[in-house]
Design an enzyme around this catalytic site. Structure first.
Site, mmCIF file in Angstrom:
data_model
loop_
_atom_site.group_PDB
_atom_site.id
_atom_site.type_symbol
_atom_site.label_atom_id
_atom_site.label_comp_id
_atom_site.label_asym_id
_atom_site.label_seq_id
_atom_site.Cartn_x
_atom_site.Cartn_y
_atom_site.Cartn_z
ATOM 1 N N CYS A 136 1.102 -1.302 -0.172
ATOM 2 C CA CYS A 136 0.297 0.058 0.082
ATOM 3 C C CYS A 136 0.711 1.098 -0.112
ATOM 4 C CB CYS A 136 -1.023 -0.194 1.325
ATOM 5 S SG CYS A 136 -2.265 1.480 1.478
ATOM 6 N N CYS A 139 -0.324 4.159 2.372
ATOM 7 C CA CYS A 139 -0.271 4.234 3.606
ATOM 8 C C CYS A 139 1.154 4.696 3.736
ATOM 9 C CB CYS A 139 -0.621 2.349 4.059
ATOM 10 S SG CYS A 139 -2.050 2.226 3.451
ATOM 11 N N ASP A 140 2.413 4.143 2.887
ATOM 12 C CA ASP A 140 3.833 3.581 3.234
ATOM 13 C C ASP A 140 4.394 4.663 2.988
ATOM 14 O OD1 ASP A 140 2.728 1.801 5.373
ATOM 15 O OD2 ASP A 140 2.595 -0.032 3.810
#
Ligand code: FAD
Ligand code: NAP
Length: 313
Positions: A136, A139-140
């Site tokens: 992701c 997300c990261d």
């Protein structure tokens, strides 16, 4: 032991398919609940920019999820957290949905559990999850500001998320196992124009290495020349396809040999009263637009099914 909660329709999964099914079912005055093992929104929560959803030139995935959630609950549909572990078909047309948060019963069930990322299955992948291995970018990506990351895959996800990463990290190297990309031409063209994205073809990532705390490199195998090498990377983003979230429904026998659910044009599976919608289905195009189309139909079909039962037909 908590009491079984009774509904007209239980929707498993609150992604775009499940939320649209909830809108249709609750607007038809069915007592409706969506059960999701995570936050509502499904894969939209992992998508930075959505450019192919009618009505918006560009909208952030999580923003679209919020808007859909507001629509899906406006007629009284409920949302609850819970991981569905199985669906049991009872004798009287009722279905029992078992979750880690209790049991739910209804005559109609809509399976809208989507799909999840396929793992590469190489050494280091599981060990370094959350320590540099990610599925992701949204997300990261921020963890890798100023550093170089590797992306594995050649489809829409790899290229689109590679583009997102390129705006956040220092440089992105996309490893493609074949000699061409599968991604849509518009995404390919955008990526080719980026100075800090490089494509490496005919190359497989064979292991992910680190110091125990964080990823430092990947081992590579060139499947044309046979050469092996090591490439330094602080993060590895894996986008090599999707697999259906249907393991929990194996007993229902409603899938094909690859686990995708088979339904007719009304979204009815072969079990009366069990419908399906969205990415979890056998289908050609897995998109938000196609998921919501399926969801609307599944919500309407659930209404038809429940009304016929109530009318004693
Ligand atoms: P999902 O969105 O996958 O939702 C399924 C839900 O079911 C999840 O919330 C999950 O938690 C829940 N669930 C699963 N199993 C259980 C269980 N046992 N119990 C309870 N809950 C469960 N499409 C576009 O149109 N435009 C884009 O720009 C775009 N970008 C994308 C980028 C990426 C990286 C990816 C992976 C996909 C992208 N897509 C895009 C595709 C799009 O996100 C999907 O087609 C869409 O989200 C499918 O919706 P769905 O409701 O069928 O499934
Ligand atoms: P995908 O379309 O199935 O592509 C998977 C890619 O990973 C392919 O390039 C494949 O290579 C490669 N691959 C598979 N196994 C591999 C392995 N073991 N090692 C290395 N590479 C491997 O998956 P996706 O890109 O995740 O897309 C999933 C769905 O979401 C698609 O329907 C897609 O259209 C949709 N999506 C849409 C958008 C958008 O509309 N903007 C964005 C993202 C995703 P081969 O080609 O060699 O098989």
């Amino acid at each position: 032991m908590s009491e079984t909660k009774q509904y007209d329709v239980i929707i498993i999964g609150a992604g775009p398919a499940g939320m649209t099914a909830a809108t249709y079912a609750s607007r038809a005055e069915l007592k409706t609940i969506m059960i999701d093992q995570g936050i509502y929104g499904g894969q939209m929560n992992n998508t930075a920019d959505v450019e192919n959803y009618p009505g918006y030139n560009n909208i952030k995935g999580p923003d679209l999820a919020e808007k859909m959630y507001a629509s899906s609950t406006q007629f009284g549909a409920e949302y609850t957290f819970g991981e569905v572990s199985s669906v049991e078909v009872l004798d009287n047309n009722e279905k029992m949905v078992h979750t880690d948060m209790g049991d739910y019963q209804a005559p109609a069930v809509i399976v809208a559990t989507g799909s999840e990322h396929v793992h590469l299955g190489v050494d280091g992948e599981e060990d370094y999850q959350g320590k540099g291995v990610s599925y992701c970018a949204v997300c990261d990506a921020a963890f890798f500001k100023g550093e170089g990351v590797a992306v594995v895959g050649g489809g829409d996800s790899a290229v689109e998320e590679g583009l997102y990463l390129a705006d956040v990290v220092d440089h992105v190297t996309i490893f493609v196992r074949g000699d061409r990309l599968k991604a849509q031409p518009i995404l390919q063209q955008r990526a080719m124009k980026k100075d800090n994205i490089e494509f490496v073809f005919n190359t497989e990532v064979t292991s992910i290495n680190g110091n125990g705390e964080e990823v430092q490199s990947v081992n590579l195998h060139n499947n044309k020349t046979g050469a092996d090498s090591t490439f330094e990377a602080a993060g590895v983003f894996i986008y090599i396809g999707l697999k259906p979230n249907t393991e929990k429904f194996a007993d229902l026998n409603i899938t094909n040999e690859h686990g995708w659910v088979i339904a007719d044009e009304t979204m009815q599976t072969k079990v009366p009263g069990i419908f399906a919608a969205g990415d979890v289905l056998v289908k050609e195009l897995r998109q938000i637009t196609t998921a919501i189309g399926d969801g609307g139909q599944a919500g309407q079909s659930a209404y038809n099914y429940v009304s016929a039962l109530k009318a004693g037909q």
